[in-house]
Design a protein around this motif. Structure first.
Motif, PDB file in Angstrom:
ATOM      1  N   ILE A   1       0.862  -1.178   0.000  1.00  0.00           N
ATOM      2  CA  ILE A   1       0.000   0.000   0.000  1.00  0.00           C
ATOM      3  C   ILE A   1       0.902   1.232   0.000  1.00  0.00           C
ATOM      4  O   ILE A   1       1.828   1.337   0.797  1.00  0.00           O
ATOM      5  CB  ILE A   1      -0.891   0.020   1.266  1.00  0.00           C
ATOM      6  N   CYS A   2       0.651   2.139  -0.948  1.00  0.00           N
ATOM      7  CA  CYS A   2       1.493   3.326  -1.030  1.00  0.00           C
ATOM      8  C   CYS A   2       1.047   4.355   0.007  1.00  0.00           C
ATOM      9  O   CYS A   2       0.071   4.150   0.720  1.00  0.00           O
ATOM     10  CB  CYS A   2       1.489   3.911  -2.444  1.00  0.00           C
ATOM     11  N   TYR A   3       1.769   5.449   0.071  1.00  0.00           N
ATOM     12  CA  TYR A   3       1.523   6.451   1.119  1.00  0.00           C
ATOM     13  C   TYR A   3       0.147   7.096   1.015  1.00  0.00           C
ATOM     14  O   TYR A   3      -0.352   7.666   1.985  1.00  0.00           O
ATOM     15  CB  TYR A   3       2.603   7.533   1.082  1.00  0.00           C
ATOM     16  N   CYS A   4      -0.487   7.014  -0.174  1.00  0.00           N
ATOM     17  CA  CYS A   4      -1.835   7.571  -0.316  1.00  0.00           C
ATOM     18  C   CYS A   4      -2.894   6.610   0.204  1.00  0.00           C
ATOM     19  O   CYS A   4      -4.074   6.942   0.209  1.00  0.00           O
ATOM     20  CB  CYS A   4      -2.176   7.847  -1.775  1.00  0.00           C
ATOM     21  N   GLY A   5      -2.487   5.391   0.524  1.00  0.00           N
ATOM     22  CA  GLY A   5      -3.456   4.413   0.988  1.00  0.00           C
ATOM     23  C   GLY A   5      -4.030   3.558  -0.124  1.00  0.00           C
ATOM     24  O   GLY A   5      -4.953   2.783   0.085  1.00  0.00           O
TER      25      GLY A   5
ATOM     26  N   GLU B   1       5.127   1.306  -7.519  1.00  0.00           N
ATOM     27  CA  GLU B   1       5.108   2.755  -7.333  1.00  0.00           C
ATOM     28  C   GLU B   1       3.661   3.197  -7.191  1.00  0.00           C
ATOM     29  O   GLU B   1       2.735   2.436  -7.409  1.00  0.00           O
ATOM     30  CB  GLU B   1       5.784   3.471  -8.493  1.00  0.00           C
ATOM     31  N   CYS B   2       3.488   4.461  -6.855  1.00  0.00           N
ATOM     32  CA  CYS B   2       2.157   5.006  -6.650  1.00  0.00           C
ATOM     33  C   CYS B   2       1.340   4.899  -7.939  1.00  0.00           C
ATOM     34  O   CYS B   2       1.842   5.141  -9.027  1.00  0.00           O
ATOM     35  CB  CYS B   2       2.266   6.466  -6.211  1.00  0.00           C
ATOM     36  N   LYS B   3       0.088   4.520  -7.802  1.00  0.00           N
ATOM     37  CA  LYS B   3      -0.814   4.397  -8.944  1.00  0.00           C
ATOM     38  C   LYS B   3      -1.013   5.715  -9.664  1.00  0.00           C
ATOM     39  O   LYS B   3      -1.319   5.760 -10.843  1.00  0.00           O
ATOM     40  CB  LYS B   3      -2.185   3.921  -8.433  1.00  0.00           C
TER      41      LYS B   3
ATOM     42  N   PRO C   1       1.641  12.190  -7.448  1.00  0.00           N
ATOM     43  CA  PRO C   1       1.869  10.895  -6.816  1.00  0.00           C
ATOM     44  C   PRO C   1       2.659  11.063  -5.529  1.00  0.00           C
ATOM     45  O   PRO C   1       3.358  12.063  -5.357  1.00  0.00           O
ATOM     46  CB  PRO C   1       2.694  10.147  -7.847  1.00  0.00           C
ATOM     47  N   CYS C   2       2.528  10.126  -4.653  1.00  0.00           N
ATOM     48  CA  CYS C   2       3.394  10.150  -3.475  1.00  0.00           C
ATOM     49  C   CYS C   2       4.731   9.528  -3.860  1.00  0.00           C
ATOM     50  O   CYS C   2       4.909   9.075  -4.987  1.00  0.00           O
ATOM     51  CB  CYS C   2       2.739   9.403  -2.317  1.00  0.00           C
ATOM     52  N   ARG C   3       5.651   9.520  -2.953  1.00  0.00           N
ATOM     53  CA  ARG C   3       6.998   9.081  -3.295  1.00  0.00           C
ATOM     54  C   ARG C   3       7.228   7.603  -3.005  1.00  0.00           C
ATOM     55  O   ARG C   3       8.358   7.165  -2.843  1.00  0.00           O
ATOM     56  CB  ARG C   3       8.015   9.912  -2.517  1.00  0.00           C
TER      57      ARG C   3
END
Ligand SMILES: [Zn+2]
Length: 85
Positions: A9-13, A33-35, A44-46
């Motif tokens: 799960i990326c930093y955006c959830g 990587e972030c979607k 995008p988040c990092r």
């Protein structure tokens, strides 16, 4: 392409997206990587995480050789197309 069993799960959830690297250092190595990476409206988040283990120097040389061959073939095909074959 086989799907990973665990999607981080990326930093955006959001579930991260699996992509493939084409850099000289990591040809064909997959990473998450972030979607939102390809979405121009949202930043995008990092988030970044490798999926495949690092390439051995030998695998890297073999892969880069193959990529070069494919590119040469493709260039030849494009030239032929231009000439109308
Ligand atoms: Zn994100």
């Amino acid at each position: 392409m086989e799907m990973p069993e665990v999607i981080p799960i990326c930093y955006c959830g959001n579930p991260a997206k699996l992509n493939m690297s084409w850099s000289n250092d990591n040809p064909g190595r997959r990473f998450f990587e972030c979607k939102k990476f390809s979405n121009g409206f949202q930043k995008p988040c990092r988030f970044f995480s490798w999926f495949d283990p690092p390439l051995t120097p030998h695998a890297r040389v073999v892969l880069l050789g193959l990529l070069k061959k494919v590119k040469t073939l493709e260039d030849a095909r494009k030239r032929e197309e231009k000439l109308g074959f």
